[in-house]
Design a protein around this motif. Structure first.
Motif, PDB file in Angstrom:
ATOM      1  N   ALA A  29      45.835   8.606 -23.060  1.00 23.58           N
ATOM      2  CA  ALA A  29      45.705   8.736 -24.518  1.00 23.58           C
ATOM      3  C   ALA A  29      46.851   8.056 -25.259  1.00 23.58           C
ATOM      4  N   ARG A  30      47.865   7.628 -24.519  1.00 20.43           N
ATOM      5  CA  ARG A  30      49.078   7.028 -25.098  1.00 20.43           C
ATOM      6  C   ARG A  30      49.736   7.996 -26.084  1.00 20.43           C
ATOM      7  N   VAL A  31      49.856   9.242 -25.602  1.00 23.59           N
ATOM      8  CA  VAL A  31      50.460  10.306 -26.393  1.00 23.59           C
ATOM      9  C   VAL A  31      51.712  10.775 -25.671  1.00 23.59           C
ATOM     10  N   HIS A  32      52.812  10.832 -26.400  1.00 26.62           N
ATOM     11  CA  HIS A  32      54.079  11.294 -25.830  1.00 26.62           C
ATOM     12  C   HIS A  32      54.218  12.788 -26.089  1.00 26.62           C
ATOM     13  N   LEU A  33      53.827  13.560 -25.062  1.00 30.92           N
ATOM     14  CA  LEU A  33      53.813  15.004 -25.170  1.00 30.92           C
ATOM     15  C   LEU A  33      54.047  15.555 -23.772  1.00 30.92           C
ATOM     16  N   GLU A  34      54.759  16.660 -23.675  1.00 31.64           N
ATOM     17  CA  GLU A  34      54.944  17.309 -22.384  1.00 31.64           C
ATOM     18  C   GLU A  34      53.624  17.943 -21.959  1.00 31.64           C
ATOM     19  N   PRO A  35      53.272  17.863 -20.677  1.00 29.14           N
ATOM     20  CA  PRO A  35      52.031  18.498 -20.224  1.00 29.14           C
ATOM     21  C   PRO A  35      51.966  19.987 -20.565  1.00 29.14           C
ATOM     22  N   ALA A  36      53.102  20.671 -20.557  1.00 28.96           N
ATOM     23  CA  ALA A  36      53.111  22.109 -20.871  1.00 28.96           C
ATOM     24  C   ALA A  36      52.714  22.376 -22.320  1.00 28.96           C
ATOM     25  N   ALA A  37      52.835  21.372 -23.177  1.00 24.43           N
ATOM     26  CA  ALA A  37      52.490  21.543 -24.587  1.00 24.43           C
ATOM     27  C   ALA A  37      50.994  21.383 -24.845  1.00 24.43           C
ATOM     28  N   LEU A  38      50.289  20.775 -23.926  1.00 28.53           N
ATOM     29  CA  LEU A  38      48.873  20.479 -24.145  1.00 28.53           C
ATOM     30  C   LEU A  38      48.027  21.719 -24.423  1.00 28.53           C
ATOM     31  N   PRO A  39      48.133  22.789 -23.638  1.00 23.62           N
ATOM     32  CA  PRO A  39      47.320  23.969 -23.966  1.00 23.62           C
ATOM     33  C   PRO A  39      47.658  24.565 -25.330  1.00 23.62           C
ATOM     34  N   ILE A  40      48.895  24.457 -25.730  1.00 20.59           N
ATOM     35  CA  ILE A  40      49.297  24.984 -27.043  1.00 20.59           C
ATOM     36  C   ILE A  40      48.602  24.203 -28.144  1.00 20.59           C
ATOM     37  N   GLY A  53      52.305  34.976 -30.606  1.00 15.94           N
ATOM     38  CA  GLY A  53      51.960  36.017 -29.652  1.00 15.94           C
ATOM     39  C   GLY A  53      50.549  35.867 -29.107  1.00 15.94           C
ATOM     40  N   GLN A  54      49.591  35.594 -29.988  1.00 17.39           N
ATOM     41  CA  GLN A  54      48.209  35.379 -29.549  1.00 17.39           C
ATOM     42  C   GLN A  54      48.127  34.151 -28.647  1.00 17.39           C
ATOM     43  N   LEU A  55      48.856  33.124 -29.015  1.00 15.31           N
ATOM     44  CA  LEU A  55      48.887  31.889 -28.235  1.00 15.31           C
ATOM     45  C   LEU A  55      49.412  32.165 -26.830  1.00 15.31           C
ATOM     46  N   ALA A  56      50.492  32.913 -26.734  1.00 14.94           N
ATOM     47  CA  ALA A  56      51.062  33.263 -25.431  1.00 14.94           C
ATOM     48  C   ALA A  56      50.051  34.026 -24.590  1.00 14.94           C
ATOM     49  N   ASP A  57      49.335  34.954 -25.207  1.00 16.06           N
ATOM     50  CA  ASP A  57      48.310  35.714 -24.482  1.00 16.06           C
ATOM     51  C   ASP A  57      47.205  34.801 -23.960  1.00 16.06           C
ATOM     52  N   HIS A  58      46.749  33.863 -24.790  1.00 16.97           N
ATOM     53  CA  HIS A  58      45.654  32.971 -24.392  1.00 16.97           C
ATOM     54  C   HIS A  58      46.031  32.067 -23.230  1.00 16.97           C
ATOM     55  N   ILE A  59      47.254  31.555 -23.241  1.00 18.18           N
ATOM     56  CA  ILE A  59      47.613  30.581 -22.197  1.00 18.18           C
ATOM     57  C   ILE A  59      48.370  31.208 -21.035  1.00 18.18           C
ATOM     58  N   ASP A  71      58.605  25.401 -31.063  1.00 18.31           N
ATOM     59  CA  ASP A  71      59.724  24.800 -31.806  1.00 18.31           C
ATOM     60  C   ASP A  71      59.802  23.299 -31.546  1.00 18.31           C
ATOM     61  N   ARG A  72      59.631  22.901 -30.281  1.00 18.74           N
ATOM     62  CA  ARG A  72      59.672  21.463 -29.945  1.00 18.74           C
ATOM     63  C   ARG A  72      58.499  20.717 -30.593  1.00 18.74           C
ATOM     64  N   LEU A  73      57.318  21.342 -30.587  1.00 17.91           N
ATOM     65  CA  LEU A  73      56.153  20.704 -31.198  1.00 17.91           C
ATOM     66  C   LEU A  73      56.307  20.595 -32.712  1.00 17.91           C
ATOM     67  N   MET A  74      56.934  21.575 -33.323  1.00 12.51           N
ATOM     68  CA  MET A  74      57.178  21.510 -34.764  1.00 12.51           C
ATOM     69  C   MET A  74      58.187  20.404 -35.070  1.00 12.51           C
ATOM     70  N   ALA A  75      59.244  20.319 -34.272  1.00 11.20           N
ATOM     71  CA  ALA A  75      60.250  19.277 -34.473  1.00 11.20           C
ATOM     72  C   ALA A  75      59.655  17.883 -34.281  1.00 11.20           C
ATOM     73  N   ALA A  76      58.682  17.783 -33.381  1.00  9.82           N
ATOM     74  CA  ALA A  76      58.027  16.492 -33.125  1.00  9.82           C
ATOM     75  C   ALA A  76      56.941  16.180 -34.151  1.00  9.82           C
ATOM     76  N   GLY A  77      56.661  17.135 -35.046  1.00  9.64           N
ATOM     77  CA  GLY A  77      55.678  16.888 -36.099  1.00  9.64           C
ATOM     78  C   GLY A  77      54.243  17.211 -35.733  1.00  9.64           C
ATOM     79  N   TRP A  78      54.021  17.904 -34.615  1.00 12.26           N
ATOM     80  CA  TRP A  78      52.662  18.227 -34.184  1.00 12.26           C
ATOM     81  C   TRP A  78      52.128  19.491 -34.838  1.00 12.26           C
ATOM     82  N   LEU A  79      53.009  20.460 -35.090  1.00  9.58           N
ATOM     83  CA  LEU A  79      52.584  21.760 -35.618  1.00  9.58           C
ATOM     84  C   LEU A  79      53.262  22.059 -36.943  1.00  9.58           C
TER      85      LEU A  79
END
Length: 142
Positions: A29-40, A53-59, A71-79
């Motif tokens: 996809a040419r996306v710079h993202l950690e694999p652990a961030a994908l489910p989030i 909290g709901q997110l943590a429960d789901h994944i 926090d990392r996703l927010m800093a990267a502009g994703w969330l």
């Protein structure tokens, strides 16, 4: 037969739960993202305004590790946090950049699935969709 169904489901879950597979998908996809961030990212897209909290429960991860990833996703502009009236609860949505990145991931995933199912007829695909949707509905937590 039930054990065969379980084995097939286990193989499918294992396929989708491999970090290396996610790395390949993100590269495609040419996306710079950690694999652990994908489910989030996927869960936030599916359920806008989901709490950490709901997110943590789901994944299936603990709250603090999900919060750090958020926090990392927010800093990267994703969330984004659209509204934080209650300071105890962080609700999340995808930003415009997050939507664009997710679209690239979805297109890459669709292309991979199309390649893997290339020998399935249209009727086979329709039957697979029907059975998977029924199974998903059956397995939903009530």
């Amino acid at each position: 037969m039930d054990s065969d169904i379980f084995e097939a489901l286990f193989d499918i879950v294992t396929f989708f739960d491999q970090p290396q597979r996610d790395r390949c998908l993100l590269q495609r996809a040419r996306v710079h993202l950690e694999p652990a961030a994908l489910p989030i990212v996927v869960w936030v897209a599916r359920q806008p305004n989901i709490s950490v909290g709901q997110l943590a429960d789901h994944i299936g991860r603990n709250h603090s590790s999900v919060s750090r990833q958020v926090d990392r996703l927010m800093a990267a502009g994703w969330l984004e946090e659209p509204d934080r009236r209650d300071q105890r609860v962080r609700r999340l949505t995808l930003s415009t950049a997050g939507h664009q990145g997710l679209l690239r991931i979805q297109l890459a995933r669709a292309a991979e699935l199309q390649e893997r199912l290339s020998d399935y007829s249209t009727a086979d695909r329709a039957e697979l969709l029907r059975v998977l949707q029924r199974l998903a509905q059956t397995l939903q937590v009530k």
